[in-house]
Design an enzyme around this catalytic site. Structure first.
Site, PDB file in Angstrom:
ATOM      1  N   HIS A 193      -9.163 -17.998 -10.634  1.00 50.69           N
ATOM      2  CA  HIS A 193      -9.636 -17.228 -11.790  1.00 50.69           C
ATOM      3  C   HIS A 193     -11.137 -17.329 -12.029  1.00 50.69           C
ATOM      4  O   HIS A 193     -11.664 -16.595 -12.876  1.00 50.69           O
ATOM      5  CB  HIS A 193      -8.868 -17.652 -13.042  1.00 50.69           C
ATOM      6  CG  HIS A 193      -7.430 -17.207 -13.016  1.00 50.69           C
ATOM      7  ND1 HIS A 193      -6.491 -17.846 -12.268  1.00 50.69           N
ATOM      8  CD2 HIS A 193      -6.813 -16.149 -13.604  1.00 50.69           C
ATOM      9  CE1 HIS A 193      -5.326 -17.218 -12.405  1.00 50.69           C
ATOM     10  NE2 HIS A 193      -5.499 -16.185 -13.209  1.00 50.69           N
ATOM     11  N   GLY A 237      -0.754  -1.792 -12.842  1.00 53.70           N
ATOM     12  CA  GLY A 237       0.417  -1.955 -13.710  1.00 53.70           C
ATOM     13  C   GLY A 237       0.164  -1.310 -15.065  1.00 53.70           C
ATOM     14  O   GLY A 237       1.028  -0.609 -15.620  1.00 53.70           O
ATOM     15  N   ALA A 296     -18.338 -14.540   7.162  1.00 57.22           N
ATOM     16  CA  ALA A 296     -17.222 -15.434   7.516  1.00 57.22           C
ATOM     17  C   ALA A 296     -16.792 -15.218   8.966  1.00 57.22           C
ATOM     18  O   ALA A 296     -17.013 -14.150   9.531  1.00 57.22           O
ATOM     19  CB  ALA A 296     -16.050 -15.168   6.576  1.00 57.22           C
ATOM     20  N   GLY A 334      -6.481 -11.241  -4.941  1.00 60.70           N
ATOM     21  CA  GLY A 334      -6.047 -10.007  -4.284  1.00 60.70           C
ATOM     22  C   GLY A 334      -4.574 -10.123  -3.976  1.00 60.70           C
ATOM     23  O   GLY A 334      -4.193 -10.673  -2.949  1.00 60.70           O
ATOM     24  N   ARG A 335      -3.765  -9.627  -4.919  1.00 62.87           N
ATOM     25  CA  ARG A 335      -2.316  -9.813  -4.811  1.00 62.87           C
ATOM     26  C   ARG A 335      -1.742  -8.987  -3.667  1.00 62.87           C
ATOM     27  O   ARG A 335      -1.009  -9.512  -2.833  1.00 62.87           O
ATOM     28  CB  ARG A 335      -1.681  -9.407  -6.139  1.00 62.87           C
ATOM     29  CG  ARG A 335      -0.322  -9.969  -6.365  1.00 62.87           C
ATOM     30  CD  ARG A 335       0.182  -9.676  -7.748  1.00 62.87           C
ATOM     31  NE  ARG A 335      -0.609  -8.662  -8.425  1.00 62.87           N
ATOM     32  CZ  ARG A 335      -0.777  -8.610  -9.740  1.00 62.87           C
ATOM     33  NH1 ARG A 335      -0.230  -9.514 -10.494  1.00 62.87           N
ATOM     34  NH2 ARG A 335      -1.480  -7.643 -10.288  1.00 62.87           N
ATOM     35  N   ASP A 380      -9.181  -6.469  -8.332  1.00 65.02           N
ATOM     36  CA  ASP A 380      -8.537  -6.337  -7.013  1.00 65.02           C
ATOM     37  C   ASP A 380      -8.976  -5.088  -6.252  1.00 65.02           C
ATOM     38  O   ASP A 380      -8.797  -5.007  -5.043  1.00 65.02           O
ATOM     39  CB  ASP A 380      -7.010  -6.291  -7.164  1.00 65.02           C
ATOM     40  CG  ASP A 380      -6.409  -7.663  -7.439  1.00 65.02           C
ATOM     41  OD1 ASP A 380      -7.181  -8.615  -7.595  1.00 65.02           O
ATOM     42  OD2 ASP A 380      -5.172  -7.765  -7.506  1.00 65.02           O
ATOM     43  N   ARG A 405     -18.253   3.270 -29.705  1.00 64.59           N
ATOM     44  CA  ARG A 405     -19.454   3.962 -30.192  1.00 64.59           C
ATOM     45  C   ARG A 405     -19.443   5.457 -29.858  1.00 64.59           C
ATOM     46  O   ARG A 405     -19.857   6.274 -30.674  1.00 64.59           O
ATOM     47  CB  ARG A 405     -20.711   3.261 -29.654  1.00 64.59           C
ATOM     48  CG  ARG A 405     -20.851   1.889 -30.305  1.00 64.59           C
ATOM     49  CD  ARG A 405     -22.182   1.248 -30.072  1.00 64.59           C
ATOM     50  NE  ARG A 405     -22.266   0.001 -30.822  1.00 64.59           N
ATOM     51  CZ  ARG A 405     -23.230  -0.895 -30.662  1.00 64.59           C
ATOM     52  NH1 ARG A 405     -24.180  -0.697 -29.781  1.00 64.59           N
ATOM     53  NH2 ARG A 405     -23.224  -2.005 -31.395  1.00 64.59           N
ATOM     54  N   THR A 427      -9.902  -3.346 -12.563  1.00 71.78           N
ATOM     55  CA  THR A 427      -9.230  -4.514 -11.983  1.00 71.78           C
ATOM     56  C   THR A 427     -10.139  -5.098 -10.916  1.00 71.78           C
ATOM     57  O   THR A 427     -10.750  -4.346 -10.145  1.00 71.78           O
ATOM     58  CB  THR A 427      -7.871  -4.161 -11.337  1.00 71.78           C
ATOM     59  OG1 THR A 427      -7.508  -5.214 -10.420  1.00 71.78           O
ATOM     60  CG2 THR A 427      -7.899  -2.861 -10.547  1.00 71.78           C
TER      61      THR A 427
END
Ligand code: F6P
EC number: 2.7.1.11
Length: 323
Positions: free
Chosen positions: A253, A104, A186, A170-171, A127, A25, A125
């Site tokens: 996912h 990437g 936690a 989280g690669r 991540d 737009r 992303t």
């Protein structure tokens, strides 16, 4: 500049549709023709261009995923693949490209820029591993999704006096894990940036058990050396050391899907608009993202190929708070 294209690449992120809508737009309002590219760089190489109108992006702002589709494309990592992509754009009269994606994908846009093709990026992303930005598109939604899951797990963990290993995405980057752990209270957090001894985790769980806690949650980033499965395997024969009975949940996912939060819709909208302006104003080879409380552009050369550091203060804070 007369005609631009927009694509989404790599892992999808909630808010990508808001960014696509905004690029289309704002581009049209700037007097440009806008094309969508299906399936990321793979579609660019194959010439899968779709003309976009203000109407074709109606009703998508609240949708998760990406209406253009996304892909990871090994061919684009080759110079030949990138040359084919440029030829396709030239054949279709496209003279500028917006790339919505993470590390990437933005390496790809930088390489196109270096080959002389005008590009602008949108930092996207879940991540949050893009160097230079505070938050990338999709992180807020993914974090809220992880947190909601953690809250649900805590109630069943508590009823059964169990410890849970909860794995988040989280690669290479522990941002999601650390923020989920902090916001979800936690007991332990395990991130790829810090090599954690699983026996030390077992000791922390044991201490929590002996302090009379009704449950314990360990948030683990998928990219940690000991991910949830490896940690569970390590603990299999050591139940007495841990105290609690142990269960594991991999969120996977689930964190990438779903309705984008208000923050991600606004970020996608504003960063998409800025990406178009960058192209129109000739500030090529820049990427728009959230930095210091507003949307800002950084040169791709400064962003790509660097590692985003985790804030050590927040790791220590998570430890202090887990009492
Ligand atoms: O988009 C980032 C990410 O979700 C990482 O956290 C994860 O490691 C990876 O993508 C998974 O990729 P794929 O969906 O291609 O399996």
């Amino acid at each position: 500049m007369k005609r631009i294209a927009v694509l989404t690449s790599g892992g999808d992120a909630p808010g990508m549709n808001a960014a696509i809508r905004s690029v289309v737009r704002v581009g049209i309002a700037e007097g440009l023709e806008v094309y969508g590219v299906e399936q990321g760089y793979a579609g660019l190489i194959a010439g899968r261009f779709v003309p976009m109108t203000v109407r074709s992006v109606g009703g998508i702002i609240g949708l998760g995923g990406t209406v253009l589709g996304s892909a990871r494309c090994p061919e684009f990592r080759t110079e030949e693949g990138r040359r084919k992509a440029i030829e396709q754009m030239q054949a279709h009269g496209i003279d500028g490209l917006v790339v919505i994606g993470g590390g990437g994908s933005q390496t790809g846009s930088l390489l196109l820029h270096r080959m002389g093709f005008p590009v602008a990026g949108v930092a996207s992303t879940i991540d949050n591993d893009l160097y230079g930005f505070d938050l990338t598109l999709g992180v807020d939604t993914a974090l809220n999704t992880a947190l909601e899951s953690l809250d649900r797990i805590r109630s069943t963990a508590s009823s059964h006096h169990r410890a849970f290993l909860v794995e988040v995405m989280g690669r290479d980057c522990g941002y999601l894990a650390l923020m989920t752990a902090l916001a979800g209270g936690a007991e332990v957090v395990v991130v790829p940036e810090v090599d954690v001894d699983p026996d030390a985790v077992a000791r922390e769980l044991r201490e929590a058990y002996e302090r009379g806690k009704s449950h314990a949650i360990v948030v683990v980033a998928e990219g940690a050396r000991y991910n949830a499965a490896a940690m569970a395997e390590h603990f299999r024969e050591r139940r007495d050391e841990v105290g609690f009975e142990l269960r594991m949940t991999v969120l996977g996912h689930v964190q990438r899907g779903g309705t984008p939060t208000a923050f991600d819709r606004l970020l996608g909208t504003r960063a998409g608009a800025m990406a178009v302006k960058l192209l129109v104003e000739g500030r090529h080879g820049h990427i728009a993202g959230w930095l210091e409380g507003k949307v800002q552009a950084l040169p791709l050369e400064e962003v790509v190929g660097k590692k985003r550091p985790l804030e050590p203060d927040l790791l220590s804070l998570a430890e202090v708070l887990a009492q």
